[in-house]
Write a protein that holds these residues in place. Structure first.
Motif, PDB file in Angstrom:
ATOM      1  N   GLY A 177       0.811  -1.229   0.000  1.00  0.00           N
ATOM      2  CA  GLY A 177       0.000   0.000   0.000  1.00  0.00           C
ATOM      3  C   GLY A 177       0.837   1.269   0.000  1.00  0.00           C
ATOM      4  N   ALA A 178       2.138   1.125   0.218  1.00  0.00           N
ATOM      5  CA  ALA A 178       3.044   2.282   0.189  1.00  0.00           C
ATOM      6  C   ALA A 178       4.413   1.761  -0.231  1.00  0.00           C
ATOM      7  CB  ALA A 178       3.131   2.922   1.569  1.00  0.00           C
ATOM      8  N   PRO A 179       5.219   2.607  -0.862  1.00  0.00           N
ATOM      9  CA  PRO A 179       6.535   2.134  -1.297  1.00  0.00           C
ATOM     10  C   PRO A 179       7.426   1.749  -0.114  1.00  0.00           C
ATOM     11  CG  PRO A 179       6.020   4.270  -2.285  1.00  0.00           C
ATOM     12  CD  PRO A 179       4.981   4.004  -1.255  1.00  0.00           C
ATOM     13  N   ARG A 180       8.219   0.693  -0.293  1.00  0.00           N
ATOM     14  CA  ARG A 180       9.136   0.286   0.784  1.00  0.00           C
ATOM     15  C   ARG A 180      10.545   0.094   0.227  1.00  0.00           C
ATOM     16  NH1 ARG A 180       5.539  -3.094   4.591  1.00  0.00           N
ATOM     17  NH2 ARG A 180       7.371  -4.285   5.173  1.00  0.00           N
ATOM     18  N   PHE A 181      10.944   0.929  -0.726  1.00  0.00           N
ATOM     19  CA  PHE A 181      12.262   0.744  -1.330  1.00  0.00           C
ATOM     20  C   PHE A 181      13.384   1.030  -0.328  1.00  0.00           C
ATOM     21  CE2 PHE A 181      15.817   2.190  -4.187  1.00  0.00           C
ATOM     22  CZ  PHE A 181      16.130   0.925  -4.631  1.00  0.00           C
ATOM     23  N   ALA A 182      13.180   2.040   0.526  1.00  0.00           N
ATOM     24  CA  ALA A 182      14.227   2.375   1.508  1.00  0.00           C
ATOM     25  C   ALA A 182      14.491   1.168   2.408  1.00  0.00           C
ATOM     26  CB  ALA A 182      13.796   3.580   2.333  1.00  0.00           C
ATOM     27  N   GLU A 183      13.405   0.532   2.854  1.00  0.00           N
ATOM     28  CA  GLU A 183      13.557  -0.645   3.717  1.00  0.00           C
ATOM     29  C   GLU A 183      14.271  -1.768   2.962  1.00  0.00           C
ATOM     30  OE1 GLU A 183       9.837  -2.158   5.266  1.00  0.00           O
ATOM     31  OE2 GLU A 183      10.791  -4.076   5.773  1.00  0.00           O
ATOM     32  N   LEU A 184      13.889  -1.942   1.690  1.00  0.00           N
ATOM     33  CA  LEU A 184      14.532  -2.992   0.893  1.00  0.00           C
ATOM     34  C   LEU A 184      16.046  -2.739   0.794  1.00  0.00           C
ATOM     35  CD1 LEU A 184      14.089  -5.553  -0.914  1.00  0.00           C
ATOM     36  CD2 LEU A 184      14.054  -3.982  -2.854  1.00  0.00           C
ATOM     37  N   LEU A 185      16.420  -1.494   0.545  1.00  0.00           N
ATOM     38  CA  LEU A 185      17.859  -1.179   0.448  1.00  0.00           C
ATOM     39  C   LEU A 185      18.571  -1.549   1.746  1.00  0.00           C
ATOM     40  CD1 LEU A 185      18.225   2.327  -1.270  1.00  0.00           C
ATOM     41  CD2 LEU A 185      18.894   0.088  -2.175  1.00  0.00           C
ATOM     42  N   ARG A 186      17.952  -1.186   2.880  1.00  0.00           N
ATOM     43  CA  ARG A 186      18.604  -1.478   4.170  1.00  0.00           C
ATOM     44  C   ARG A 186      18.724  -2.986   4.377  1.00  0.00           C
ATOM     45  NH1 ARG A 186      19.272   3.111   7.270  1.00  0.00           N
ATOM     46  NH2 ARG A 186      18.025   4.874   6.572  1.00  0.00           N
ATOM     47  N   ARG A 187      17.676  -3.712   4.030  1.00  0.00           N
ATOM     48  CA  ARG A 187      17.711  -5.165   4.277  1.00  0.00           C
ATOM     49  C   ARG A 187      18.641  -5.880   3.304  1.00  0.00           C
ATOM     50  NH1 ARG A 187      12.060  -7.616   5.625  1.00  0.00           N
ATOM     51  NH2 ARG A 187      13.429  -9.327   6.247  1.00  0.00           N
ATOM     52  N   VAL A 188      18.698  -5.402   2.059  1.00  0.00           N
ATOM     53  CA  VAL A 188      19.667  -6.000   1.122  1.00  0.00           C
ATOM     54  C   VAL A 188      21.079  -5.695   1.644  1.00  0.00           C
ATOM     55  CG1 VAL A 188      20.579  -5.961  -1.243  1.00  0.00           C
ATOM     56  CG2 VAL A 188      18.116  -5.962  -0.882  1.00  0.00           C
ATOM     57  N   ARG A 248      28.377  -4.557  -2.821  1.00  0.00           N
ATOM     58  CA  ARG A 248      27.976  -3.376  -3.597  1.00  0.00           C
ATOM     59  C   ARG A 248      26.516  -3.519  -4.029  1.00  0.00           C
ATOM     60  NH1 ARG A 248      32.663  -1.106  -7.624  1.00  0.00           N
ATOM     61  NH2 ARG A 248      34.349  -1.044  -6.101  1.00  0.00           N
ATOM     62  N   ILE A 249      25.759  -2.460  -3.819  1.00  0.00           N
ATOM     63  CA  ILE A 249      24.364  -2.438  -4.290  1.00  0.00           C
ATOM     64  C   ILE A 249      24.212  -1.253  -5.229  1.00  0.00           C
ATOM     65  CG2 ILE A 249      21.919  -2.220  -3.636  1.00  0.00           C
ATOM     66  CD1 ILE A 249      22.752  -3.097  -0.773  1.00  0.00           C
ATOM     67  N   THR A 250      23.712  -1.525  -6.425  1.00  0.00           N
ATOM     68  CA  THR A 250      23.332  -0.438  -7.329  1.00  0.00           C
ATOM     69  C   THR A 250      21.876  -0.704  -7.720  1.00  0.00           C
ATOM     70  OG1 THR A 250      24.211  -1.691  -9.190  1.00  0.00           O
ATOM     71  CG2 THR A 250      25.656  -0.054  -8.242  1.00  0.00           C
ATOM     72  N   PHE A 251      21.225   0.288  -8.295  1.00  0.00           N
ATOM     73  CA  PHE A 251      19.836   0.080  -8.703  1.00  0.00           C
ATOM     74  C   PHE A 251      19.485   0.983  -9.864  1.00  0.00           C
ATOM     75  CE2 PHE A 251      19.951   3.013  -5.105  1.00  0.00           C
ATOM     76  CZ  PHE A 251      19.263   4.117  -5.594  1.00  0.00           C
ATOM     77  N   THR A 252      18.480   0.585 -10.632  1.00  0.00           N
ATOM     78  CA  THR A 252      17.998   1.388 -11.749  1.00  0.00           C
ATOM     79  C   THR A 252      16.623   0.856 -12.136  1.00  0.00           C
ATOM     80  OG1 THR A 252      18.695   2.342 -13.835  1.00  0.00           O
ATOM     81  CG2 THR A 252      19.012  -0.006 -13.638  1.00  0.00           C
ATOM     82  N   SER A 253      15.656   1.726 -12.556  1.00  0.00           N
ATOM     83  CA  SER A 253      15.722   3.157 -12.635  1.00  0.00           C
ATOM     84  C   SER A 253      14.928   3.787 -11.499  1.00  0.00           C
ATOM     85  CB  SER A 253      15.061   3.613 -13.928  1.00  0.00           C
ATOM     86  OG  SER A 253      15.876   3.404 -15.023  1.00  0.00           O
ATOM     87  N   SER A 254      15.217   5.039 -11.285  1.00  0.00           N
ATOM     88  CA  SER A 254      14.651   5.752 -10.158  1.00  0.00           C
ATOM     89  C   SER A 254      13.845   6.915 -10.724  1.00  0.00           C
ATOM     90  CB  SER A 254      15.862   6.243  -9.365  1.00  0.00           C
ATOM     91  OG  SER A 254      15.521   6.803  -8.170  1.00  0.00           O
ATOM     92  N   HIS A 255      12.534   6.931 -10.510  1.00  0.00           N
ATOM     93  CA  HIS A 255      11.705   8.023 -11.051  1.00  0.00           C
ATOM     94  C   HIS A 255      11.695   9.176 -10.048  1.00  0.00           C
ATOM     95  CE1 HIS A 255       8.518  10.298 -12.835  1.00  0.00           C
ATOM     96  NE2 HIS A 255       8.217   9.360 -13.719  1.00  0.00           N
ATOM     97  N   PRO A 256      12.013  10.391 -10.482  1.00  0.00           N
ATOM     98  CA  PRO A 256      12.097  11.513  -9.539  1.00  0.00           C
ATOM     99  C   PRO A 256      10.812  11.727  -8.730  1.00  0.00           C
ATOM    100  CG  PRO A 256      12.992  12.139 -11.673  1.00  0.00           C
ATOM    101  CD  PRO A 256      12.389  10.778 -11.852  1.00  0.00           C
ATOM    102  N   LYS A 257       9.654  11.481  -9.335  1.00  0.00           N
ATOM    103  CA  LYS A 257       8.414  11.792  -8.602  1.00  0.00           C
ATOM    104  C   LYS A 257       8.258  10.922  -7.362  1.00  0.00           C
ATOM    105  CE  LYS A 257       5.090   8.891 -11.097  1.00  0.00           C
ATOM    106  NZ  LYS A 257       5.017   7.780 -10.163  1.00  0.00           N
ATOM    107  N   ASP A 258       8.914   9.778  -7.313  1.00  0.00           N
ATOM    108  CA  ASP A 258       8.762   8.858  -6.175  1.00  0.00           C
ATOM    109  C   ASP A 258      10.019   8.742  -5.311  1.00  0.00           C
ATOM    110  OD1 ASP A 258       6.076   7.992  -6.797  1.00  0.00           O
ATOM    111  OD2 ASP A 258       6.938   6.944  -8.517  1.00  0.00           O
ATOM    112  N   LEU A 259      10.985   9.617  -5.527  1.00  0.00           N
ATOM    113  CA  LEU A 259      12.207   9.523  -4.713  1.00  0.00           C
ATOM    114  C   LEU A 259      11.939  10.145  -3.338  1.00  0.00           C
ATOM    115  CD1 LEU A 259      15.210   8.840  -4.417  1.00  0.00           C
ATOM    116  CD2 LEU A 259      15.749  11.056  -5.443  1.00  0.00           C
ATOM    117  N   LEU A 260      11.885   9.303  -2.315  1.00  0.00           N
ATOM    118  CA  LEU A 260      11.497   9.762  -0.979  1.00  0.00           C
ATOM    119  C   LEU A 260      12.731  10.117  -0.136  1.00  0.00           C
ATOM    120  CD1 LEU A 260       8.827   7.002  -0.181  1.00  0.00           C
ATOM    121  CD2 LEU A 260       8.426   9.364  -0.950  1.00  0.00           C
ATOM    122  N   PRO A 261      12.572  11.041   0.833  1.00  0.00           N
ATOM    123  CA  PRO A 261      13.703  11.384   1.718  1.00  0.00           C
ATOM    124  C   PRO A 261      14.279  10.143   2.405  1.00  0.00           C
ATOM    125  CG  PRO A 261      11.827  12.837   2.108  1.00  0.00           C
ATOM    126  CD  PRO A 261      11.369  11.804   1.133  1.00  0.00           C
TER     127      PRO A 261
END
Ligand code: SAM
Ligand code: SF4
Ligand code: F3S
Length: 452
Positions: free
Chosen positions: A218-229, A236-249
């Motif tokens: 129901g809400a994005p959890r990418f930050a949590e995923l990054l921490r858990r990965v 090394r962790i890289t990722f793509t693509s990142s849409h500016p409208k959804d980039l959260l603090p």
């Protein structure tokens, strides 16, 4: 039902387009291996030729026809019969239509049907006629299939498929379907296994990784995923693509705080004009984008910011383009992929009239490339006289006596292969390179210490 087998058959895969396709090809390869087929280096020796296609721009689209026709003049393969299979985005878009346009295609499988490619190819060999499977809503199961990684040290890890954004110029949502996130535990298990197998870097893949989990939680959890990965022990962790409208603090915080997340952010801007961004349906303004850039640099000062920019969106004026140039000059990208707008039938932008001539668009494109070359050069100057940790990928394509690797900032790094050493002793290892030369597209210097 008898078990499908392709035992004794040889295959090769030709891949076009983005990392999604590269990874889908690894899944196809893993599946064909598991059915007993053997990978060979080119179509001439292959009983099975698979084309993984892309239709994001017209140039990618037209290549398929040439590739398929060139198979007609090849000598007969080892088994006496060659099956040509077309997968990827053109297959998903055109389906059966491809059979009329390309007369020597035997199998068409869509982006949701990868799990069936073995059966379809086997059926074609057994005289079952031409096979087409492009159902949109089938569970492909592809992410749980065996896969064949191109390298021992790096892995693409899809965290979601599809796209919900419908940027007005883009065909991807029509061919890849809606956003679907993989369960977080499944991703973490996969990365944990990869770490055990010696993988040092993962690239988390999605058309908009910032919205990872919205459909599940129901809400994005990418930050949590990054921490858990980051907790899996991957280096090394890289990722793509990142849409500016959804980039959260919170995502910027996770990037700054998780040591394994590399200081590189690909943040596609597409245009520097708020007017064009609105027509593109990007759902952010120039000002908002620049705020995000400042917020990211505040937390991660040396971050390598890269982007995608489209020149010649229908109706783009000289003023609009000047805003794109000034944005690129202000952000000072470390690298950028620049594209000339390509009309894609079925997208809203294809309906917009465009009076701008091709020459004007090309001239704008060249001006933009010059700006990017300048900022990329400048960005790399910041690495001179520093020591960077390069993850070695192999020999330099231009000079086989040099090792080539990637810095944490996604820069290409070159250094001489030590006397008497072999390239293979370094592939997948990290070496420290003292940078003495910084050019637009690479850094080079001497290795200090040994591989690790
Ligand atoms: N989902 C990614 C994002 O939004 O950052 C982009 C994926 S798309 C495969 C890669 C790039 O292709 C886009 O960022 C855009 O710059 C470019 N692109 C997409 N459609 C295009 C078109 N019709 N003409 C020119 N470039 C296009
Ligand atoms: Fe295309 Fe936009 Fe989706 Fe990226 S976010 S894949 S550019 S529709
Ligand atoms: Fe091309 Fe499909 Fe990727 S259209 S860019 S291969 S999602």
């Amino acid at each position: 039902m008898p078990q499908t087998t392709l035992s004794g058959k040889t295959y090769c895969i030709r891949t076009f387009g983005c990392q999604m396709n590269l990874h889908d090809s690894e899944r196809v390869s893993g599946l064909l291996d598991s059915l007993g087929a053997l990978e060979v280096s080119g179509p001439a020796e292959a009983d099975i030729v698979v084309f993984m296609t892309c239709c994001v721009r017209e140039a990618a689209d037209t290549r398929l026809y040439g590739q398929c026709s060139s198979c007609k003049s090849l000598p007969a393969p080892p088994s006496g019969r060659r099956v040509i299979a077309v997968g990827g985005c053109i297959a998903q878009r055109d389906g059966e239509g491809l059979l009329t346009n390309v007369d020597n295609v035997d199998v068409i499988f869509g982006t949701h049907s990868i799990a069936h490619v073995g059966d379809l190819i086997a059926e074609a060999f057994e005289g079952g006629g031409r096979q087409v499977r492009t159902e949109e809503h089938e569970e492909s199961g592809a992410t749980s299939m065996p896969w064949h990684r191109a390298t021992s040290y790096h892995a693409w890890v899809p965290i979601m498929t599809g796209c919900n954004n419908f940027c007005s110029y883009c065909i991807v949502p029509y061919v890849r379907g809606r956003e679907k996130s993989r369960p977080m535990e499944e991703i973490l298990d996969e990365v944990t296994i990869l770490v055990r197998k010696g993988v040092r870097e993962v690239t988390l893949l999605g058309q908009n990784v910032n919205s990872y989990g919205r459909d599940l939680f129901g809400a994005p959890r990418f930050a949590e995923l990054l921490r858990r990965v980051g907790d899996t022990g991957i280096e090394r962790i890289t990722f793509t693509s990142s849409h500016p409208k959804d980039l959260l603090p919170e995502t910027i915080d996770a990037m700054a705080e998780v040591p394994a997340v590399m200081p590189h952010l690909h943040l596609a801007v597409q245009s520097g004009s708020s007017r064009v961004l609105k027509l593109m349906n990007r759902r952010y303004t120039r000002e908002r984008y620049l705020e995000l850039v400042d917020a990211v640099r505040d937390r991660i000062p040396r971050i390598a910011l890269t982007t995608d920019i489209i020149v010649g969106f229908p109706g783009e004026t000289e003023e609009d383009f000047a805003e794109t140039l000034s944005l690129a000059e202000r952000v000072r990208y470390a690298q950028a992929f620049t594209f000339i707008y390509s009309k894609r039938a079925g997208t809203p932008a294809a309906e917009i009239e465009d009076p701008t001539s091709r020459d004007v668009i090309l001239e704008r494109f060249n001006r933009l490339v010059k700006v990017i070359e300048t900022t990329a050069f400048e960005y790399n100057q910041g690495s001179r006289e520093t020591t960077v940790a390069a993850l070695i990928e192999g020999a330099s394509k231009k000079d086989a006596t040099k090792l080539q690797g990637k810095s944490p900032w996604n820069q290409t790094v070159l250094c001489p292969l030590p006397a008497g050493a072999r390239i293979d002793d370094f592939v997948g290892k990290v070496v420290d390179v003292r940078v003495d030369t910084a050019r637009t597209w690479y850094l080079s210097g001497e290795m200090v210490g040994g591989p690790r």
